[in-house]
Write a protein that holds these residues in place. Sequence first.
Motif, PDB file in Angstrom:
ATOM      1  N   ALA B 360       0.866  -1.190   0.000  1.00  0.00           N
ATOM      2  CA  ALA B 360       0.000   0.000   0.000  1.00  0.00           C
ATOM      3  C   ALA B 360       0.900   1.237   0.000  1.00  0.00           C
ATOM      4  N   PRO B 361       1.353   1.655  -1.170  1.00  0.00           N
ATOM      5  CA  PRO B 361       2.326   2.764  -1.229  1.00  0.00           C
ATOM      6  C   PRO B 361       1.798   4.038  -0.573  1.00  0.00           C
ATOM      7  N   CYS B 362       2.737   4.790   0.034  1.00  0.00           N
ATOM      8  CA  CYS B 362       2.352   6.058   0.665  1.00  0.00           C
ATOM      9  C   CYS B 362       3.332   7.161   0.289  1.00  0.00           C
ATOM     10  N   GLY B 363       3.928   7.029  -0.895  1.00  0.00           N
ATOM     11  CA  GLY B 363       4.925   8.009  -1.326  1.00  0.00           C
ATOM     12  C   GLY B 363       4.367   9.420  -1.409  1.00  0.00           C
ATOM     13  N   CYS B 364       3.134   9.541  -1.881  1.00  0.00           N
ATOM     14  CA  CYS B 364       2.557  10.889  -2.010  1.00  0.00           C
ATOM     15  C   CYS B 364       2.281  11.507  -0.647  1.00  0.00           C
ATOM     16  N   PHE B 365       1.807  10.684   0.286  1.00  0.00           N
ATOM     17  CA  PHE B 365       1.641  11.181   1.655  1.00  0.00           C
ATOM     18  C   PHE B 365       2.980  11.675   2.189  1.00  0.00           C
ATOM     19  N   PHE B 366       4.028  10.871   1.969  1.00  0.00           N
ATOM     20  CA  PHE B 366       5.355  11.238   2.463  1.00  0.00           C
ATOM     21  C   PHE B 366       5.796  12.570   1.871  1.00  0.00           C
ATOM     22  N   GLU B 367       5.658  12.683   0.545  1.00  0.00           N
ATOM     23  CA  GLU B 367       6.115  13.909  -0.121  1.00  0.00           C
ATOM     24  C   GLU B 367       5.346  15.124   0.378  1.00  0.00           C
ATOM     25  N   ALA B 375       2.377  14.064  -6.561  1.00  0.00           N
ATOM     26  CA  ALA B 375       1.792  13.921  -7.891  1.00  0.00           C
ATOM     27  C   ALA B 375       0.576  13.004  -7.855  1.00  0.00           C
ATOM     28  N   CYS B 376      -0.151  13.026  -6.754  1.00  0.00           N
ATOM     29  CA  CYS B 376      -1.337  12.182  -6.619  1.00  0.00           C
ATOM     30  C   CYS B 376      -2.524  13.065  -6.224  1.00  0.00           C
ATOM     31  N   ALA B 377      -3.699  12.565  -6.576  1.00  0.00           N
ATOM     32  CA  ALA B 377      -4.919  13.263  -6.174  1.00  0.00           C
ATOM     33  C   ALA B 377      -5.198  13.012  -4.696  1.00  0.00           C
ATOM     34  N   CYS B 379      -7.648  12.332  -1.522  1.00  0.00           N
ATOM     35  CA  CYS B 379      -8.850  11.485  -1.454  1.00  0.00           C
ATOM     36  C   CYS B 379      -9.257  11.290  -0.002  1.00  0.00           C
ATOM     37  N   GLU B 380     -10.498  10.824   0.152  1.00  0.00           N
ATOM     38  CA  GLU B 380     -10.977  10.463   1.490  1.00  0.00           C
ATOM     39  C   GLU B 380     -11.190   8.962   1.606  1.00  0.00           C
ATOM     40  N   ASP B 381     -11.457   8.312   0.471  1.00  0.00           N
ATOM     41  CA  ASP B 381     -11.612   6.856   0.463  1.00  0.00           C
ATOM     42  C   ASP B 381     -11.312   6.338  -0.935  1.00  0.00           C
ATOM     43  N   ASP B 382     -11.318   5.004  -1.084  1.00  0.00           N
ATOM     44  CA  ASP B 382     -10.950   4.410  -2.364  1.00  0.00           C
ATOM     45  C   ASP B 382     -11.871   4.854  -3.496  1.00  0.00           C
ATOM     46  N   GLY B 383     -13.120   5.186  -3.162  1.00  0.00           N
ATOM     47  CA  GLY B 383     -14.067   5.590  -4.189  1.00  0.00           C
ATOM     48  C   GLY B 383     -13.658   6.858  -4.919  1.00  0.00           C
ATOM     49  N   GLY B 384     -12.815   7.629  -4.314  1.00  0.00           N
ATOM     50  CA  GLY B 384     -12.363   8.856  -4.946  1.00  0.00           C
ATOM     51  C   GLY B 384     -11.140   8.683  -5.813  1.00  0.00           C
ATOM     52  N   CYS B 385     -10.700   7.425  -5.991  1.00  0.00           N
ATOM     53  CA  CYS B 385      -9.473   7.163  -6.751  1.00  0.00           C
ATOM     54  C   CYS B 385      -9.782   6.398  -8.033  1.00  0.00           C
ATOM     55  N   ALA B 386      -8.848   6.440  -8.966  1.00  0.00           N
ATOM     56  CA  ALA B 386      -9.010   5.733 -10.231  1.00  0.00           C
ATOM     57  C   ALA B 386      -8.882   4.230 -10.008  1.00  0.00           C
ATOM     58  N   ASP B 387      -9.292   3.455 -11.032  1.00  0.00           N
ATOM     59  CA  ASP B 387      -9.166   2.003 -10.959  1.00  0.00           C
ATOM     60  C   ASP B 387      -7.710   1.622 -10.688  1.00  0.00           C
ATOM     61  N   GLY B 388      -7.521   0.684  -9.792  1.00  0.00           N
ATOM     62  CA  GLY B 388      -6.176   0.218  -9.488  1.00  0.00           C
ATOM     63  C   GLY B 388      -5.496   1.026  -8.395  1.00  0.00           C
ATOM     64  N   THR B 392      -4.639   5.968   0.309  1.00  0.00           N
ATOM     65  CA  THR B 392      -3.740   5.676   1.425  1.00  0.00           C
ATOM     66  C   THR B 392      -3.284   6.976   2.069  1.00  0.00           C
ATOM     67  N   LEU B 393      -3.653   7.133   3.318  1.00  0.00           N
ATOM     68  CA  LEU B 393      -3.252   8.309   4.098  1.00  0.00           C
ATOM     69  C   LEU B 393      -3.598   9.609   3.366  1.00  0.00           C
ATOM     70  N   GLY B 394      -4.740   9.602   2.683  1.00  0.00           N
ATOM     71  CA  GLY B 394      -5.248  10.832   2.085  1.00  0.00           C
ATOM     72  C   GLY B 394      -4.874  11.060   0.638  1.00  0.00           C
ATOM     73  N   TYR B 395      -4.199  10.088  -0.004  1.00  0.00           N
ATOM     74  CA  TYR B 395      -3.806  10.262  -1.400  1.00  0.00           C
ATOM     75  C   TYR B 395      -4.080   8.985  -2.193  1.00  0.00           C
ATOM     76  N   CYS B 396      -4.458   9.162  -3.467  1.00  0.00           N
ATOM     77  CA  CYS B 396      -4.678   8.025  -4.362  1.00  0.00           C
ATOM     78  C   CYS B 396      -3.320   7.494  -4.794  1.00  0.00           C
ATOM     79  N   GLU B 397      -3.007   6.284  -4.370  1.00  0.00           N
ATOM     80  CA  GLU B 397      -1.688   5.726  -4.660  1.00  0.00           C
ATOM     81  C   GLU B 397      -1.828   4.328  -5.230  1.00  0.00           C
ATOM     82  N   GLY B 398      -0.769   3.880  -5.868  1.00  0.00           N
ATOM     83  CA  GLY B 398      -0.709   2.496  -6.317  1.00  0.00           C
ATOM     84  C   GLY B 398      -1.059   2.293  -7.763  1.00  0.00           C
ATOM     85  N   GLY B 399      -1.398   3.339  -8.493  1.00  0.00           N
ATOM     86  CA  GLY B 399      -1.701   3.185  -9.905  1.00  0.00           C
ATOM     87  C   GLY B 399      -0.433   3.025 -10.723  1.00  0.00           C
ATOM     88  N   GLU B 400      -0.621   2.641 -11.965  1.00  0.00           N
ATOM     89  CA  GLU B 400       0.553   2.469 -12.833  1.00  0.00           C
ATOM     90  C   GLU B 400       1.055   3.822 -13.317  1.00  0.00           C
TER      91      GLU B 400
END
Lengths: 76, 400
Positions: B360-367, B375-377, B379-388, B392-400
């Motif tokens: 569960a990457p958290c690079g955007c939270f860290f940055e 460089a991430c949107a 978010c409040e939950d997974d529903g606010g993120c793109a597929d994939g 995590t900790l307020g940011y959409c992470e883990g996409g390609e």
Amino acid sequence: MRWLTLLLAAGSFACEGETSVTPDAAAPDMGVAAAECFADPTTHVEIINACTDATSVSKTPVTPLLREDGTLPPLP
Amino acid sequence: MRTSTAAAAAVALGLACIGPAQAQETACDALENPVYMHVGSTVLPLLRELGRALRDAPDPITLVFVDGRSCAIMDGITSGTPLAVNLTYVPSTAEDAAWTPDMAPRTCAIPDGGLPVDLAHSDIYPESCGAGLELGDVAVFTGPVLPFVFVVPPASSQVAITAEEAYFVWGFGNAGRVAPWTDEQFLFSRPNTSGTKITFGANIGVPAARWKGQQLAKTGDVINAVSSAVNAEAAIGIVGGANYDANRDALKSLAYQAYGQQAAWYPDSTAGGFDKRNVRDGHYLLWGPSVFLARVDGAGAPTNPRVDRVLRMLQSRAVEPDPGFDPTGIIVDEGFIPDCAMQVARDGQAGDLRLYRPEAPCGCFFEARVGGAPACAACEDDGGCADGERCTLGYCEGGE
């Protein structure tokens, strides 16, 4: 060829007598030049020499005890 | 805690924390929900911050700790040796609203017979201390990554050190002939069982027992010796990155060029930064994961539920019930890198790097936490993120 360039770059500072720059002549540089870095690293050597815009420092150290072939002598 | 003075750090590291003027000393085992910890000095700044938050939490826990050297710490918990010296703890806001994490923690008295170690911390893996350590019912847990840095006085003109130079400086001392570090009385390291020293030694190829120079007992001693050295150009020392971050006004870090690298790099993307980008992406190689040890049951879970809760926080895992504060944010603020923000991993103390993709990457939270522009949107939950992607900790992470 890029691998050979990397090896030469990594080892060039290691030759005794070849250096003329003192350690305190190290100068900050902005990142690794494109020709010397790996844009899509996968191996250890590629990862540690990957392209980046982070600040780097180029240094040509003077290490008189380094062997002529660039290898380290055993610890005393 | 990033700009405190070396003197304040020395106090906070415990050099002057046990004073005779303390008329009434609290009993350690009378503190609320204690977790007794024996830790390396590199983690002390983090424990002071986390300790305050835990004491003020709705379900409070008191971290009761003392620092030591990694190998002795691991030997102590595995052998069941009780802590036999007075410990320290952080006061809650209700107890002392004026206390801040750059102040010395309070001391407490141990009962006759000492107290058992619930949770141990080391800068190195048990195998780095040599053979003979039987873990038994103790398990090893990896925590956030900590960089280590070569430091010199601010007045030094030096800006970088290569692995080859470090090999000669620390392995040969005066005879190494690597200017300006040619006087062993100004080479400041730690005892041979220190995880900091063992980590540096593994990276530069000089086993801890073979180092030249001065061996100082505590990290605070190294900070003081380097920052006050009468020959600034000749002085050099080794410290944990969190200790350096807390003392940047008294120390200067050197960029480090590892074996096989073309240039030297700071832990951060710039000399004055706090982003740890070069650690996260593999350009800076002086680092290792924090190692925690605790007694576990047959399923590998900590037997003490308070230890399990603290460990989960230190590993940036989910904690129930919600503690009411952000443990991962504290970890980042104190100079550590949660595993979820790493892009590389390594085996052993100084093994080769490989690319790493956290579950569960958290690079955007860290940055974002270190002041960057992720460089991430948000978010409040997974529903606010793109597929994939996952929130995590307020940011959409883990996409390609």
